[in-house]
Design a protein around this motif. Sequence first.
Motif: not given
Length: 456
Positions: A303-307, A312-316
């Motif tokens: 979960n921490c990796y997915m977060a 990285d992909i989007t600042s949102k």
Amino acid sequence: MHAEQTVVVEDEFGIDDTLKDDLKTVAGIPDVERVIALGDIGPSKSETPGSIAVATTGTVYPEFCSNVVNCGMSLLRTGLKEEDVTDELLTKFCERLQSPDERFSPDKQDTIGMLEHGAEYVVDEWGFSPDLLTNIENGGNMFKTENRTREIRELVPPWILSHPNAREDTPIPNLSGNHFIEFQVVDEVLDSDTATEWGLSEGDVLVAMHGDYQLTLYINWHYANRHKFREHAALQDKIKLQLSKLLFHAWSGRVRDLPQNWKCYNGSERFSGIDTNTVQGDRYVQTQHAAMNFGYANRLLANCYMADVLADITSKASDASLLWDVGHDTLQRESIGGEEYWIHRKAAGNAAAGKPAFISGSYNMDSFLGQGLPGAEAYLNSYDHGSGNVISYFESNGQLPKTDLSTAKYSLQEARDSDKIKHIDRKPIERLADNVTGKGILSGVAWLRPIANIGE
């Protein structure tokens, strides 16, 4: 004398006589005090049906749980809205998950630390916030309240820890079969106060994850001669594992204890009860808890990796955070009605009072997010982890028309949209939700609609 049975399932679901007989058999086993059959009960390839909970006192039974220890589910708040989940975002997400960054990939020493200290090790070693532990069942560490008196090398074969397959599904778990990573949108809020407390509102996107691990399967099979292994494993795998088991129990204990250990952990009977007051029983429980620790730790790391990837992909998605994580193939000591029991759960979650509880629908059907209630104690604090058997019942009766909604299906290996799957009516999951809320096991918080599913 038969133990008390509670079947939390409606007659119209057509629970067949074979399952009823299985429940009666379990209820008649020595030291079984209570058997709970939940709404999604169904047959499996192992010794007992899925979606059950069993309470015992001084004896534990490997067969009342899954072959894979602490297969479980988690929910990650992403900070995204439905319109933010684009094909470009999902493609990049899959590409990153294919080959996780090395800093998120545990080595052998990390694996030992995860077995010893569970999610606490991940928090300490990777520098995450300790607050995350409050969002994990048992705080993510089974040895926090129950002392570990044995070294991991006494519980787990060292050659298993050194084998490359031991970490082939870390941090991203095995996504085959009914396992998945799924982007879900909060479609309808049922309890606005609780949803607000949990940081949820309509239109928010969560990432649900359901997965298991080769490591905990290998560990478990060194302590029980399970039916699935005896009947379905390839001959060469049976030979290798039996030799590994024999060598391990000869090496890790006294040679003179090998006959008793072998009898305890390698019996061919359908239900192999293990007295927890014996050396073998104590060792078995500690091994199960080490395996549970690994499940908690690996899902937290995932979960921490997915977060991290989403940020990285989007600042949102910069504020992505874990909402809740729970195992559903577990063995743990719990107080029920003022009495202490060993609670075995198979395809069932722990309905902790005040905590989230997630019942998965399907990649083309809504899921249910609830909250554990004190009344769940009457049902061994257990609820269904999914609705696959109820869905099959409705499908067999032609009662699931398609809707205009759809889910984008992605293959993790190909990192692209492979298909659009039309949704079907959510009657099955509604029936399970009505069941658990009507019996005071859970209260409803929200309906979650799948928008993108990532599988193997």
